[in-house]
Design a protein around this motif. Structure first.
Motif, PDB file in Angstrom:
ATOM      1  N   PHE A 117       0.800  -1.153  -0.027  1.00  0.00           N
ATOM      2  CA  PHE A 117      -0.147  -0.196   0.037  1.00  0.00           C
ATOM      3  C   PHE A 117       0.783   1.058   0.273  1.00  0.00           C
ATOM      4  N   ALA A 118       1.987   1.034   0.893  1.00  0.00           N
ATOM      5  CA  ALA A 118       2.738   2.407   0.782  1.00  0.00           C
ATOM      6  C   ALA A 118       3.396   2.468  -0.354  1.00  0.00           C
ATOM      7  N   ILE A 119       4.029   1.516  -1.267  1.00  0.00           N
ATOM      8  CA  ILE A 119       4.784   1.713  -2.284  1.00  0.00           C
ATOM      9  C   ILE A 119       3.799   1.942  -3.542  1.00  0.00           C
ATOM     10  N   ILE A 120       2.665   1.366  -3.655  1.00  0.00           N
ATOM     11  CA  ILE A 120       1.685   1.659  -4.849  1.00  0.00           C
ATOM     12  C   ILE A 120       0.765   2.896  -4.611  1.00  0.00           C
ATOM     13  N   VAL A 121       0.298   3.007  -3.348  1.00  0.00           N
ATOM     14  CA  VAL A 121      -0.586   4.268  -3.144  1.00  0.00           C
ATOM     15  C   VAL A 121      -0.272   5.671  -2.557  1.00  0.00           C
ATOM     16  N   ILE A 122       0.681   5.157  -1.428  1.00  0.00           N
ATOM     17  CA  ILE A 122       0.895   6.464  -0.821  1.00  0.00           C
ATOM     18  C   ILE A 122       2.193   7.227  -1.513  1.00  0.00           C
ATOM     19  N   LYS A 124       2.566   7.519  -4.442  1.00  0.00           N
ATOM     20  CA  LYS A 124       1.863   8.188  -5.697  1.00  0.00           C
ATOM     21  C   LYS A 124       1.310   9.755  -5.173  1.00  0.00           C
ATOM     22  N   PHE A 125       1.021   9.832  -3.935  1.00  0.00           N
ATOM     23  CA  PHE A 125       0.705  11.170  -3.392  1.00  0.00           C
ATOM     24  C   PHE A 125       1.790  11.730  -2.701  1.00  0.00           C
ATOM     25  N   ILE A 126       2.672  10.978  -2.260  1.00  0.00           N
ATOM     26  CA  ILE A 126       4.063  11.436  -1.726  1.00  0.00           C
ATOM     27  C   ILE A 126       5.231  10.713  -2.212  1.00  0.00           C
ATOM     28  N   PRO A 127       5.779  11.526  -3.424  1.00  0.00           N
ATOM     29  CA  PRO A 127       6.767  10.541  -4.130  1.00  0.00           C
ATOM     30  C   PRO A 127       7.988  10.461  -3.413  1.00  0.00           C
ATOM     31  N   GLU A 128       8.279  11.296  -2.221  1.00  0.00           N
ATOM     32  CA  GLU A 128       9.444  11.332  -1.541  1.00  0.00           C
ATOM     33  C   GLU A 128       9.527  10.344  -0.248  1.00  0.00           C
ATOM     34  N   ILE A 129       8.494   9.526  -0.167  1.00  0.00           N
ATOM     35  CA  ILE A 129       8.180   8.821   1.008  1.00  0.00           C
ATOM     36  C   ILE A 129       8.916   7.478   0.809  1.00  0.00           C
ATOM     37  N   ASN A 130       9.707   7.070   1.786  1.00  0.00           N
ATOM     38  CA  ASN A 130      10.750   5.997   1.703  1.00  0.00           C
ATOM     39  C   ASN A 130       9.998   4.396   1.631  1.00  0.00           C
ATOM     40  N   TYR A 131      10.630   3.701   0.881  1.00  0.00           N
ATOM     41  CA  TYR A 131       9.924   2.482   0.617  1.00  0.00           C
ATOM     42  C   TYR A 131       9.924   1.519   1.782  1.00  0.00           C
ATOM     43  N   GLY A 132      10.848   1.834   2.717  1.00  0.00           N
ATOM     44  CA  GLY A 132      10.627   1.150   3.968  1.00  0.00           C
ATOM     45  C   GLY A 132       9.398   1.646   4.990  1.00  0.00           C
ATOM     46  N   PHE A 133       8.773   2.690   4.712  1.00  0.00           N
ATOM     47  CA  PHE A 133       7.686   3.346   5.374  1.00  0.00           C
ATOM     48  C   PHE A 133       6.815   2.321   5.746  1.00  0.00           C
ATOM     49  N   GLY A 134       6.275   1.290   4.842  1.00  0.00           N
ATOM     50  CA  GLY A 134       5.119   0.419   5.210  1.00  0.00           C
ATOM     51  C   GLY A 134       5.594  -0.562   6.198  1.00  0.00           C
ATOM     52  N   LEU A 135       6.939  -0.753   6.309  1.00  0.00           N
ATOM     53  CA  LEU A 135       7.374  -1.847   7.422  1.00  0.00           C
ATOM     54  C   LEU A 135       7.146  -1.194   8.824  1.00  0.00           C
ATOM     55  N   LEU A 136       7.028   0.165   9.035  1.00  0.00           N
ATOM     56  CA  LEU A 136       6.912   0.573  10.478  1.00  0.00           C
ATOM     57  C   LEU A 136       5.559   0.467  10.905  1.00  0.00           C
ATOM     58  N   TYR A 323       4.532  14.238   8.748  1.00  0.00           N
ATOM     59  CA  TYR A 323       3.986  13.018   8.129  1.00  0.00           C
ATOM     60  C   TYR A 323       2.529  12.493   8.391  1.00  0.00           C
ATOM     61  N   TRP A 324       1.839  13.634   8.609  1.00  0.00           N
ATOM     62  CA  TRP A 324       0.600  13.160   9.131  1.00  0.00           C
ATOM     63  C   TRP A 324      -0.265  12.334   8.325  1.00  0.00           C
ATOM     64  N   LEU A 325      -0.197  12.824   7.082  1.00  0.00           N
ATOM     65  CA  LEU A 325      -1.051  12.365   5.865  1.00  0.00           C
ATOM     66  C   LEU A 325      -0.568  10.800   5.695  1.00  0.00           C
ATOM     67  N   PRO A 326       0.718  10.581   5.200  1.00  0.00           N
ATOM     68  CA  PRO A 326       0.765   9.168   5.039  1.00  0.00           C
ATOM     69  C   PRO A 326       0.814   8.297   6.120  1.00  0.00           C
ATOM     70  N   LEU A 327       1.117   8.953   7.516  1.00  0.00           N
ATOM     71  CA  LEU A 327       0.946   7.876   8.896  1.00  0.00           C
ATOM     72  C   LEU A 327      -0.486   7.593   8.968  1.00  0.00           C
ATOM     73  N   THR A 328      -1.307   8.433   8.702  1.00  0.00           N
ATOM     74  CA  THR A 328      -2.873   8.285   8.690  1.00  0.00           C
ATOM     75  C   THR A 328      -3.214   7.106   8.005  1.00  0.00           C
ATOM     76  N   LEU A 329      -2.921   7.359   6.518  1.00  0.00           N
ATOM     77  CA  LEU A 329      -3.234   6.192   5.659  1.00  0.00           C
ATOM     78  C   LEU A 329      -2.688   5.043   6.106  1.00  0.00           C
ATOM     79  N   LEU A 330      -1.297   4.886   6.363  1.00  0.00           N
ATOM     80  CA  LEU A 330      -0.655   4.049   6.676  1.00  0.00           C
ATOM     81  C   LEU A 330      -1.339   3.033   7.900  1.00  0.00           C
ATOM     82  N   TRP A 419      10.573  -5.494  -3.682  1.00  0.00           N
ATOM     83  CA  TRP A 419       9.513  -6.650  -4.204  1.00  0.00           C
ATOM     84  C   TRP A 419      10.069  -7.882  -3.764  1.00  0.00           C
ATOM     85  N   THR A 420      11.253  -8.147  -3.733  1.00  0.00           N
ATOM     86  CA  THR A 420      11.851  -9.391  -3.329  1.00  0.00           C
ATOM     87  C   THR A 420      11.256  -9.677  -1.895  1.00  0.00           C
TER      88      THR A 420
END
Length: 460
Positions: A117-122, A124-136, A323-330, A419-420
């Motif tokens: 969800f973080a890679i595909i959706v979040i 797109k709205f916040i391009p600078e977000i780190n790919y590790g964000f979803g693991l948090l 980071y309130w928006l990506p955190l809320t979505l996450l 993706w691996t």
């Protein structure tokens, strides 16, 4: 930082933790919410500390304590080893097998869905977000503040600033979702008749509400396994945890300086503690019989309470605002995962006492073990569902999945192997469904109202 700074910080933490316990014991609305004293103290520390009002003399170092305490928490897990009973496993294979698959699927989905969800959706709205964000999300929800601190530190060592603050925020949100959401689901289940041992939410004991145990209900927190004349039993057990924690730190520094490899210190400490458990031995000639696992658990839980306080009190509010928006979505994605795991997969993979088992998994999948235990005690105070017994036996099956996620996950997500990493846990999720169908551990065709209360041998 001086030793006096450390003393003042822990003194402030202790004052607020005691105040949180007092508020929990006296205020009815806090009792109804079941919020732990350490979490209340953390909110007070955040409001009164340097991040907001700056009234308390807390130092700027409080953000560093969580990472160190985490090492001690994981050492406590390792020194207690693995609880496994082949006899019980053979006797109750169907019940425990289904429950084991359910628990494994729960963590796999909590890792996969938020990361995707973080890679595909979040992103797109916040391009600078780190790919590790979803693991948090999984680190905060499933792992709690301890894992969030560990993962955050690992990410920061790999170059991602603010990861610890974001992880701590996710852990705090997860704990609130676990407690408040769990109580909502318990009330729903009692109205539907899904609970087997408590039919009315008002039957909850006063001990659970206030947090103060009456004299007639008190139990021992452990036994004296060594003579105080030689060494205080508590000091003996504390030493058993501090040794692997300190050695883990030193060994990790040596590995980093010698081979330029970076590993999470908590993982090294856990491995050393586990090796100590194996070396100590559990047989008649082993010395593990002098280790009281209940005392070890209490020390680890005590460390977790301070970990929760410092984790919440040290959250940097500007980072949360940024980071309130990506955190809320996450966290919304995480909420969807745990709710589906509870109300859809829970009854599908648990035949007997399905709600009791599912609400326990929901609780520790959104905070810490203590949250799951609290929710379970509300509806199954005497462990008639055997949820805790089965957790002790099949729990170690989750450990490799967790250690790989917390250790290798940040590295793989930061170097482009996201993706691996996701594919590994997608494969695990699919395997869980396949195994459940092969062994007939999928019970959706059986109406929920017809599930037995006491675990029975499944009829073919």
């Amino acid at each position: 930082m001086t030793i006096n700074t450390l003393l003042v910080d822990f003194a402030c933490a202790s004052i607020l933790i005691l105040l949180g316990m007092f508020l929990r014991a006296k205020l009815k609305f806090i009792q109804r919410s079941f919020i732990p004293a350490s979490l209340l103290a953390g909110f007070l520390g955040l409001a009164l500390g340097p991040s907001f009002l700056n009234i308390l003399p807390l130092s700027e170092h409080i953000g560093s304590y969580a990472g160190v305490i985490t090492i001690l928490v994981f050492a406590a897990v390792g020194i207690n080893g693995f609880s496994f009973s082949p006899g019980n496993m053979k006797k109750d294979l169907n019940r425990m097998g289904a429950y084991a698959i359910y628990k494994i699927l729960g963590i796999a989905l909590q890792i996969v869905i938020p990361i995707v969800f973080a890679i595909i959706v979040i992103s797109k709205f916040i391009p600078e977000i780190n790919y590790g964000f979803g693991l948090l999300l999984a680190a905060g929800f499933y792992g709690g503040h301890g894992t969030a601190a560990a993962i955050g530190t690992t990410f920061e060592n790999l170059g991602w600033e603010n990861a610890t603050d974001l992880g701590m925020t996710a852990a705090t949100g997860g704990m609130l979702i676990g407690i408040l959401g769990g109580l909502i689901f318990i009330k729903w289940a009692t109205r539907k008749g899904y609970t087997q041992y408590v039919k009315d939410f008002s039957e909850i004991s006063e001990d659970l509400k206030t947090g103060l145990v009456k004299p007639e209900n008190r139990t021992s927190m452990g036994k004296d396994t060594v003579s105080p004349i030689a060494l205080d039993p508590l000091a003996f057990h504390v030493a058993l945890l501090v040794v692997p924690a300190g050695l883990g730190y030193l060994l990790n520094n040596y590995i980093a300086e010698t081979w330029n490899l970076e590993f999470p210190t908590f993982t090294i400490a856990f491995i050393i503690a586990l090796l100590m458990y194996l070396v100590l031995g559990r047989g008649k000639k082993g010395i593990y019989k002098y280790v009281d696992s209940k005392i070890v658990d209490r020390i680890g839980s005590s460390a977790t309470d301070y970990l929760v306080f410092f984790g919440v009190a040290s959250i940097q509010l500007p980072v949360v605002r940024e980071y309130w928006l990506p955190l809320t979505l996450l966290m919304l994605s995480g909420l969807v995962v745990v709710v589906l795991t509870l109300v859809v997969i829970g009854p599908g993979m648990n035949y007997e006492s399905w709600f009791e088992r599912s609400i326990f998994v929901y609780g520790y999948s959104t905070g810490v073990f203590a949250i799951g235990l609290t929710l379970l005690r509300v509806i199954d105070p005497n462990n008639k569902s055997k949820t805790l017994t089965d957790t002790a036996i099949v729990g170690p099956l989750n450990t490799p999945l967790e250690l790989f996620a917390w250790s290798a996950g940040p590295i793989m997500l930061m170097i482009g192997q996201h993706w691996t990493f996701v594919g590994i846990y997608v494969a695990i999720s699919i395997a869980c469904f396949v195994i459940a169908r092969i062994f007939k551990w999928w019970y959706w065709k059986i109406p929920l109202g017809e599930r037995p209360a006491v675990p029975l041998d499944r009829e073919e």
